[in-house]
Scaffold this motif. Structure first.
Motif, mmCIF file in Angstrom:
data_model
loop_
_atom_site.group_PDB
_atom_site.id
_atom_site.type_symbol
_atom_site.label_atom_id
_atom_site.label_comp_id
_atom_site.label_asym_id
_atom_site.label_seq_id
_atom_site.Cartn_x
_atom_site.Cartn_y
_atom_site.Cartn_z
ATOM 1 N N ILE A 152 0.997 -1.179 -0.011
ATOM 2 C CA ILE A 152 0.031 0.018 -0.026
ATOM 3 C C ILE A 152 0.912 1.097 -0.167
ATOM 4 C CG2 ILE A 152 -1.746 1.197 1.299
ATOM 5 C CD1 ILE A 152 -2.980 -1.016 0.613
ATOM 6 N N LYS A 153 0.802 2.103 -1.145
ATOM 7 C CA LYS A 153 1.756 3.118 -1.172
ATOM 8 C C LYS A 153 1.407 4.254 -0.507
ATOM 9 C CE LYS A 153 2.837 0.745 -4.975
ATOM 10 N NZ LYS A 153 4.131 0.024 -5.106
ATOM 11 N N TYR A 154 2.552 4.835 -0.090
ATOM 12 C CA TYR A 154 2.637 6.251 0.673
ATOM 13 C C TYR A 154 2.507 7.389 -0.252
ATOM 14 C CZ TYR A 154 5.426 10.014 2.589
ATOM 15 O OH TYR A 154 6.155 11.215 2.902
ATOM 16 N N TRP A 155 1.623 8.114 -0.432
ATOM 17 C CA TRP A 155 1.466 9.138 -1.522
ATOM 18 C C TRP A 155 0.890 10.301 -0.961
ATOM 19 C CZ3 TRP A 155 5.199 9.862 -4.717
ATOM 20 C CH2 TRP A 155 5.151 10.926 -5.668
ATOM 21 N N GLY A 164 13.843 12.128 7.213
ATOM 22 C CA GLY A 164 14.675 12.366 5.875
ATOM 23 C C GLY A 164 13.782 11.991 4.806
ATOM 24 N N SER A 165 13.071 10.872 4.848
ATOM 25 C CA SER A 165 12.217 10.363 3.755
ATOM 26 C C SER A 165 10.990 9.517 4.426
ATOM 27 C CB SER A 165 13.124 9.597 2.777
ATOM 28 O OG SER A 165 12.273 8.627 1.952
ATOM 29 N N GLY A 166 9.818 9.879 4.085
ATOM 30 C CA GLY A 166 8.785 9.242 4.824
ATOM 31 C C GLY A 166 8.797 7.801 4.681
ATOM 32 N N SER A 167 9.185 7.212 3.763
ATOM 33 C CA SER A 167 9.149 5.901 3.508
ATOM 34 C C SER A 167 10.375 5.089 4.108
ATOM 35 C CB SER A 167 9.152 5.465 1.868
ATOM 36 O OG SER A 167 10.146 5.783 1.571
ATOM 37 N N ALA A 168 11.387 5.800 4.563
ATOM 38 C CA ALA A 168 12.817 5.274 5.324
ATOM 39 C C ALA A 168 12.039 4.845 6.541
ATOM 40 C CB ALA A 168 13.629 6.446 5.382
ATOM 41 N N ALA A 169 11.190 5.427 7.301
ATOM 42 C CA ALA A 169 10.533 5.036 8.460
ATOM 43 C C ALA A 169 10.174 3.531 8.322
ATOM 44 C CB ALA A 169 9.366 5.812 8.825
ATOM 45 N N ARG A 170 9.645 3.161 7.188
ATOM 46 C CA ARG A 170 9.230 1.685 7.161
ATOM 47 C C ARG A 170 10.460 0.859 6.993
ATOM 48 N NH1 ARG A 170 5.489 2.784 2.255
ATOM 49 N NH2 ARG A 170 7.282 2.104 1.456
ATOM 50 N N ALA A 171 11.531 1.272 6.495
ATOM 51 C CA ALA A 171 12.535 0.501 6.211
ATOM 52 C C ALA A 171 13.481 0.060 7.551
ATOM 53 C CB ALA A 171 13.882 0.994 5.213
ATOM 54 N N LEU A 193 11.577 14.542 -7.886
ATOM 55 C CA LEU A 193 11.644 13.624 -6.768
ATOM 56 C C LEU A 193 10.439 13.643 -5.846
ATOM 57 C CD1 LEU A 193 14.938 15.374 -5.471
ATOM 58 C CD2 LEU A 193 14.575 13.097 -6.530
ATOM 59 N N THR A 194 10.434 12.592 -5.177
ATOM 60 C CA THR A 194 8.949 12.067 -4.355
ATOM 61 C C THR A 194 8.513 13.411 -3.471
ATOM 62 O OG1 THR A 194 10.216 10.998 -2.971
ATOM 63 C CG2 THR A 194 8.985 9.604 -4.501
ATOM 64 N N THR A 195 9.636 14.131 -2.888
ATOM 65 C CA THR A 195 9.169 15.060 -1.937
ATOM 66 C C THR A 195 8.431 16.001 -2.749
ATOM 67 O OG1 THR A 195 11.436 14.730 -1.068
ATOM 68 C CG2 THR A 195 10.410 17.077 -0.748
ATOM 69 N N GLY A 251 6.674 15.382 -5.575
ATOM 70 C CA GLY A 251 5.465 14.482 -5.797
ATOM 71 C C GLY A 251 4.383 14.600 -4.644
ATOM 72 N N HIS A 252 4.776 14.417 -3.304
ATOM 73 C CA HIS A 252 3.797 14.468 -2.399
ATOM 74 C C HIS A 252 3.036 15.673 -2.358
ATOM 75 C CE1 HIS A 252 5.188 10.657 -0.690
ATOM 76 N NE2 HIS A 252 6.453 11.115 -0.722
ATOM 77 N N LEU A 253 3.789 17.052 -2.421
ATOM 78 C CA LEU A 253 3.138 18.108 -2.167
ATOM 79 C C LEU A 253 2.044 18.259 -3.360
ATOM 80 C CD1 LEU A 253 6.358 20.383 -2.455
ATOM 81 C CD2 LEU A 253 4.968 19.610 -0.632
HETATM 82 O O1 PMV Z 1 9.822 8.282 0.921
HETATM 83 P P1 PMV Z 1 9.371 8.748 -0.376
HETATM 84 O O2 PMV Z 1 9.108 10.393 -0.094
HETATM 85 O O3 PMV Z 1 10.510 8.657 -1.036
HETATM 86 O O4 PMV Z 1 8.036 8.390 -1.029
HETATM 87 C C1 PMV Z 1 7.812 7.251 -1.288
HETATM 88 C C2 PMV Z 1 6.600 6.934 -2.196
HETATM 89 C C3 PMV Z 1 6.494 5.778 -2.750
HETATM 90 O O5 PMV Z 1 7.674 5.209 -3.105
HETATM 91 C C4 PMV Z 1 6.078 5.979 -4.317
HETATM 92 C C5 PMV Z 1 5.446 4.788 -2.373
HETATM 93 C C6 PMV Z 1 5.972 4.064 -1.050
HETATM 94 O O6 PMV Z 1 5.062 3.747 -0.225
HETATM 95 O O7 PMV Z 1 7.333 3.671 -0.813
#
Ligand code: PMV
Length: 324
Positions: A18-21, A140-147, A192-194, A196-198
């Motif tokens: 489920i993507k973060y956007w 730093g990057s929203g999805s980095a929290a998930r990593a 960049l996603t930063t 894109g999110h905006l």
């Molecule tokens: O963490 P960011 O800002 O690079 O955003 C990640 C956005 C996607 O990769 C498109 C979706 C996701 O959930 O990882």
């Protein structure tokens, strides 16, 4: 000789189910929606950090090149929070090596921010918990929290800043899925996603997507619990299409798919529907892709990929741990 404190980190890649956007807070990178990923047994980035009162200034070097100002500031913001926590003001030197093409939609920024916080945690002996590391990586990057945590992980969205950290739902061993990282191109993404999110919420599809996500998340968690590859795969593709419909219809529109991506996805779907093999695709913010299947079909996928004219390179991986 000046004192020096050193630490190392290795950050995993992930496949986002489920993507973060879109964010509810762009500065704090608090996601608009709950999002779900599988951390992979594949190291995306290696990072070495050193702090010393003997260094003249902060340096951030990625793949042998000093980062440009904007990108460096993004990294130093996270470093500053951790320096403050350690009550230290020594300059830092950061050297990162990406093992996958940088900024090409495979998650290099997430793996680098996750291993950055792990490396600093070691260097400054902060003894932070996984929760704290996840909260810091998110800045730093929203999805980095998930990593940060292991296995199948959930990052809540639309919540307070202190709740927006990732948790493990199932350990990596729960379901040893096979995940292929497919490189069609090394080119860096144009947006960049930063950025894109905006624009995410400017899409006329955004509200509808947000409503649908709650149900899709529940269903995906159920398919994982039940180890139902067909159902999971269908939902994974529906989610990727919903994400990119949003991305392509936001203002200004962003087109991460290239003609190579379209061709590969079409050929894969035709092949799956003809042969009846459970092989599914997904794509994030870049033209490269991920494929998902179960171990019995690894050889079939390898054959398909190695014959496909658009594939430059591929990696096979499985669910794995967070950064080490
Ligand atoms: O963490 P960011 O800002 O690079 O955003 C990640 C956005 C996607 O990769 C498109 C979706 C996701 O959930 O990882």
């Amino acid at each position: 000789m000046a004192k020096i404190l050193k630490g190392k980190g290795q950050g995993p890649l992930f496949i986002a189910l489920i993507k973060y956007w879109g964010n509810i807070d762009n500065d704090l990178r608090i996601p608009r929606n709950d999002n779900l990923a599988i951390n992979l047994d594949f190291i995306g980035t290696d990072t070495n950090v050193s702090f010393s009162p003997g260094f003249k200034e902060d340096r951030v070097v990625v793949n042998g090149k000093a980062l440009e100002r904007e990108k460096k500031l993004r990294v130093i913001r996270v470093v500053d929070i951790m320096r403050k926590r350690a009550k230290i003001n020594w300059p830092v030197h950061i050297f990162s090596e990406n093992h996958i093409p940088t900024a090409s939609g495979i998650g290099s920024s997430a793996s680098s921010f996750s291993d950055l916080v792990v490396a600093i945690n070691k260097a400054l002996k902060l003894n932070l918990t996984k929760k704290e590391l996840s909260l810091m990586a998110r800045l730093g990057s929203g999805s980095a929290a998930r990593a940060i945590p292991s296995g199948f992980v959930l990052l809540p969205g639309n919540c307070s800043q202190s709740e927006a950290y990732a948790r493990t739902l199932f350990p990596p061993s729960y379901w040893p899925l096979s995940i292929f990282i497919i490189i069609l191109s090394d080119a860096q993404k144009h947006t960049l996603t930063t950025q894109g999110h905006l624009g995410a919420s400017t899409s006329p599809l955004y509200k509808e997507r947000q409503w649908g996500l709650k149900e899709r998340l529940k269903e995906i968690i159920k398919t994982i619990r039940d180890k139902d590859i067909w159902r999971l795969g269908r939902l994974l593709e529906a989610e990727a299409l919903s994400l990119h419909a949003n991305i392509m219809s936001q203002s200004p529109p962003i087109f991460y798919w290239s003609p190579r991506t379209f061709r590969f996805v079409k050929d894969l779907v035709d092949y799956r529907e003809k042969e009846g093999y459970p092989i599914f695709w997904t794509i994030d913010a870049g033209e490269n892709l991920f494929l998902l299947t179960v171990p019995d079909y690894e050889d079939v996928v390898k054959t398909f990929i190695s014959r496909h004219p658009e594939v430059k390179k591929y990696y096979l991986t499985h669910p794995g741990k967070g950064p080490r």
